[in-house]
Design an enzyme around this catalytic site. Structure first.
Site, PDB file in Angstrom:
ATOM      1  N   LYS A  36       0.892  -1.112   0.055  1.00 20.82           N
ATOM      2  CA  LYS A  36      -0.002  -0.092   0.056  1.00 20.82           C
ATOM      3  C   LYS A  36       1.032   1.253  -0.164  1.00 20.82           C
ATOM      4  O   LYS A  36       0.701   2.071  -0.651  1.00 20.82           O
ATOM      5  CB  LYS A  36      -0.993  -0.033   1.295  1.00 20.82           C
ATOM      6  N   ASN A  37       1.875   1.270   0.952  1.00 19.30           N
ATOM      7  CA  ASN A  37       2.928   2.327   1.083  1.00 19.30           C
ATOM      8  C   ASN A  37       3.827   2.378  -0.120  1.00 19.30           C
ATOM      9  O   ASN A  37       4.519   3.479  -0.220  1.00 19.30           O
ATOM     10  CB  ASN A  37       3.408   2.738   2.360  1.00 19.30           C
ATOM     11  N   ASP A  57      -4.807   8.044   8.261  1.00 21.16           N
ATOM     12  CA  ASP A  57      -5.303   7.520   9.524  1.00 21.16           C
ATOM     13  C   ASP A  57      -4.970   8.773  10.468  1.00 21.16           C
ATOM     14  O   ASP A  57      -4.019   9.471  10.513  1.00 21.16           O
ATOM     15  CB  ASP A  57      -4.535   6.324   9.839  1.00 21.16           C
ATOM     16  N   ASP A  89       4.083   0.340  11.917  1.00 22.92           N
ATOM     17  CA  ASP A  89       2.764  -0.399  11.411  1.00 22.92           C
ATOM     18  C   ASP A  89       2.606  -1.750  11.828  1.00 22.92           C
ATOM     19  O   ASP A  89       1.410  -2.271  11.632  1.00 22.92           O
ATOM     20  CB  ASP A  89       2.776  -0.244  10.003  1.00 22.92           C
TER      21      ASP A  89
HETATM   22  N1  EPU Z   1       6.303  14.814  10.096  1.00 18.19           N
HETATM   23  C1  EPU Z   1       6.187  16.029  10.370  1.00 18.19           C
HETATM   24  N2  EPU Z   1       6.333  16.754   9.221  1.00 18.19           N
HETATM   25  C2  EPU Z   1       6.111  16.655   8.067  1.00 18.19           C
HETATM   26  C3  EPU Z   1       5.916  14.901   7.620  1.00 18.19           C
HETATM   27  C4  EPU Z   1       6.156  14.231   8.728  1.00 18.19           C
HETATM   28  O1  EPU Z   1       6.502  16.478  11.669  1.00 18.19           O
HETATM   29  O2  EPU Z   1       6.095  17.174   7.121  1.00 18.19           O
HETATM   30  C5  EPU Z   1       6.262  13.545  11.480  1.00 18.19           C
HETATM   31  C6  EPU Z   1       5.088  13.001  11.320  1.00 18.19           C
HETATM   32  O3  EPU Z   1       4.001  13.546  12.148  1.00 18.19           O
HETATM   33  C7  EPU Z   1       5.431  11.734  12.072  1.00 18.19           C
HETATM   34  C8  EPU Z   1       6.907  11.290  11.453  1.00 18.19           C
HETATM   35  O4  EPU Z   1       7.261  12.724  10.961  1.00 18.19           O
HETATM   36  O5  EPU Z   1       5.448  11.854  13.335  1.00 18.19           O
HETATM   37  C9  EPU Z   1       6.928  10.199  10.446  1.00 18.19           C
HETATM   38  O6  EPU Z   1       6.068  10.501   9.554  1.00 18.19           O
HETATM   39  P1  EPU Z   1       6.360  10.241   7.864  1.00 18.19           P
HETATM   40  O7  EPU Z   1       6.236  11.422   7.043  1.00 18.19           O
HETATM   41  O8  EPU Z   1       7.248   9.320   7.836  1.00 18.19           O
HETATM   42  O9  EPU Z   1       4.875   9.422   7.504  1.00 18.19           O
HETATM   43  P2  EPU Z   1       3.927   9.332   6.367  1.00 18.19           P
HETATM   44  O10 EPU Z   1       4.929   9.469   5.226  1.00 18.19           O
HETATM   45  O11 EPU Z   1       2.937  10.282   6.322  1.00 18.19           O
HETATM   46  C10 EPU Z   1       4.025   6.758   5.841  1.00 18.19           C
HETATM   47  C11 EPU Z   1       3.238   5.777   5.730  1.00 18.19           C
HETATM   48  C12 EPU Z   1       2.616   5.445   7.084  1.00 18.19           C
HETATM   49  C13 EPU Z   1       3.788   4.982   8.035  1.00 18.19           C
HETATM   50  C14 EPU Z   1       4.997   5.816   7.986  1.00 18.19           C
HETATM   51  C15 EPU Z   1       6.028   5.711   8.733  1.00 18.19           C
HETATM   52  C16 EPU Z   1       2.250   6.259   3.586  1.00 18.19           C
HETATM   53  C17 EPU Z   1       1.066   6.595   2.895  1.00 18.19           C
HETATM   54  N3  EPU Z   1       2.075   6.206   5.031  1.00 18.19           N
HETATM   55  O12 EPU Z   1       3.420   7.695   6.468  1.00 18.19           O
HETATM   56  O13 EPU Z   1       1.839   4.360   6.808  1.00 18.19           O
HETATM   57  O14 EPU Z   1       3.412   4.582   9.419  1.00 18.19           O
HETATM   58  O15 EPU Z   1       5.396   6.415   6.527  1.00 18.19           O
HETATM   59  O16 EPU Z   1       6.591   4.554   8.042  1.00 18.19           O
HETATM   60  O17 EPU Z   1       3.148   5.854   3.065  1.00 18.19           O
HETATM   61  C18 EPU Z   1      -0.108   2.980   7.462  1.00 18.19           C
HETATM   62  O18 EPU Z   1       0.065   2.341   6.462  1.00 18.19           O
HETATM   63  O19 EPU Z   1      -1.291   2.392   8.176  1.00 18.19           O
HETATM   64  C19 EPU Z   1       0.554   4.109   7.486  1.00 18.19           C
HETATM   65  C20 EPU Z   1       0.253   4.941   8.683  1.00 18.19           C
END
Ligand code: EPU
Length: 456
Positions: free
Chosen positions: A36-37, A130, A317
């Site tokens: 998915k990611n 989420d 996750d």
């Molecule tokens: N963060 C910030 N500012 C930003 C971006 C992120 O403060 O501009 C913080 C977030 O709040 C969090 C941390 O950095 O505390 C990590 O966030 P990240 O950006 O890595 O997460 P994401 O890209 O939004 C993806 C996956 C998530 C997975 C995380 C970590 C997708 C669509 N989602 O999220 O997947 O948990 O990376 O590996 O790729 C899931 O599949 O259930 C899911 C939540």
């Protein structure tokens, strides 16, 4: 999507749900599809090319449906044939992702760089996904601004303009998966060199970098989370067979372990599961690992102290399936969540099922990392007392991964569990009902009366 999801028949008194009747140990084989990611990011990358790209082994999930609809809304032609999706970006002619996609997933912010390259401006609605923390987009905005985008944030979303994006030195304060992907997707067609420090190196991020390289991008991965990207004039379409979803793979291995059975997962290679396997084997699980499958079983599982982390650590996750498993380990286990500040919303429902889980706002366990959410009122740690006899009840899914933990707990419980809010699960899992049924679980989609209040 082929899932026979949500069948509420428009009746406002009912909602779609799953009913689970435990049957004892789950045994058998599950094939996982592309993750998915990764899939959605590959579809966005296709926007950058001068010719069509094909992504295969795509999962049949809501997030793919949403992303394809957004690509079509900006003019791309998309052809979907089972797990094979072909995106023709030549017809892309709009800079605006419609407001109706607001809050649906995390992908709109990743489309900003590609839209700026293709049409010089972009509007994307507010991102969703989420509800597991505040999930700001400040790293994305700062990186895009450094690369020359003029950005304004409105109540509806993000407006951006750029005549020509240029390379920049970007340092991420935390190795964010999404912000790293934003930089990769933007830097590969920007003028000059981008140096990204503190980037995420999750397998799904590296998979995207390799896809971009296949499209003609010049990307180097250096030690210590540094990416160097030299912008090129144009990219061509490419093909890629997605690697298997490591979140699903781990979750099905836990389905076998939590019920005292054995599940063999195909389609996700060992290297994507290395930390999951080492953590579970430390708890007493046994494994049979081949080039194409991983299976796990255990006579008895010991408790453990686990801390979530960025790759190659124990991924956030995997946290909720692991906590569900802790309820069936003999003794006290600890889970410390370091990535998101609000990822234990599923705990009250597990406790309602008979689990004994206490939440804490202080880091507990080995605490190898600096706490990121100091002073937060939401819990970052739990202590789980096992073995707790679980009983079926009615629960409402708070988010994708929390929801899957309910199914795992329901499979290990006594009596029937009715799960509502299952649209979250349909956004992220490929044919879960069919997979669980293959393992012998009695699980069905049903219309159920609306719950009085949300569980969590
Ligand atoms: N963060 C910030 N500012 C930003 C971006 C992120 O403060 O501009 C913080 C977030 O709040 C969090 C941390 O950095 O505390 C990590 O966030 P990240 O950006 O890595 O997460 P994401 O890209 O939004 C993806 C996956 C998530 C997975 C995380 C970590 C997708 C669509 N989602 O999220 O997947 O948990 O990376 O590996 O790729 C899931 O599949 O259930 C899911 C939540």
């Amino acid at each position: 999507m082929a899932n026979d999801k949500a069948t509420t028949d428009g009746n406002p008194e009912t909602t779609a749900g799953w009913v689970v009747n435990p049957v004892g140990p789950l045994r058998g084989d599950v094939v996982v599809r592309g993750s998915k990611n990764a899939v959605t990011k590959h579809l966005v990358a296709s926007m950058l090319a001068e010719s069509p790209s094909t992504v295969s082994n795509c999962p049949d999930i809501g997030d793919v449906d949403i992303t394809i609809s957004m690509l079509e809304a900006v003019g791309c032609e998309v052809d979907r044939d089972g797990g094979k999706v072909t995106v023709n970006p030549r017809t892309l002619d709009s800079s605006r992702v419609p407001i109706r996609f607001s809050g649906m997933n995390r992908i709109p912010i990743l489309m900003v760089g590609p839209l700026l390259h293709r049409v010089g401006e972009a509007f994307v609605p507010l991102v969703g996904g989420d509800d597991i923390g505040s999930r700001p987009i400040d790293y994305h905005v700062e990186a895009l601004t450094k690369m020359g985008a003029e950005i304004s944030l409105t109540e509806e979303g993000l407006e951006a303009k750029a005549t020509r994006l240029r390379g920049a030195h970007i340092e991420l304060p935390y190795p964010s998966v999404g912000a790293t992907e934003s930089v990769l997707l933007t830097a590969c067609l920007a003028e000059g060199r981008t140096v990204l420090d503190g980037g995420a190196t999750e397998p799904e991020v590296i998979e995207l970098a390799l896809f971009l390289q296949r499209m003609g991008a010049r990307i180097e991965l250096r030690p210590n989370r540094r990416f160097i990207i030299d912008g090129v004039e144009e990219l061509s379409g490419a093909s890629h067979h997605l690697a298997g979803d490591r979140i699903e793979a781990f979750s099905y291995l836990v389905a076998g372990l939590i019920t005292g059975g054995e599940v063999r997962v195909h389609g996700c290679k060992q290297d994507r599961l290395v930390t999951a396997i080492s953590t579970l084997s430390g708890m007493g699980a046994k494994f049979e690992i081949t080039d194409s499958s991983v299976s796990a079983w255990a006579d008895k599982l010991s408790p453990a102290a686990v801390e979530t982390d960025t790759h190659p650590g124990f991924m956030t996750d995997w946290q909720s399936p692991m906590v569900a498993l802790f309820t069936q380990c003999d003794g006290l286990s600890v889970m410390y969540e370091t990535v998101y500040e609000n990822r234990f919303t599923y705990v009250p429902a597990l406790n309602k099922m008979g689990a004994e889980i206490e939440t804490y706002t202080t880091p507990l366990g080995t605490v190898e990392q600096q706490p990121r959410f100091v002073g937060s009122s939401t819990p970052c740690s739990v202590i789980v007392r096992g073995m707790a006899p679980l009983r079926g009840t009615e629960v409402v899914v708070p988010d994708i991964r929390g929801g899957f933990a309910y199914v795992l707990a329901a499979a290990a419980a006594q009596g029937t569990t009715t799960i509502t809010g299952t649209h979250h699960l349909d956004r992220g899992y490929n044919h879960p009902i069919e997979n669980f049924a293959e393992l012998g679980l009695d699980i069905k989609r049903v219309d159920v009366p609306m719950p009085a209040t949300a569980e969590s």
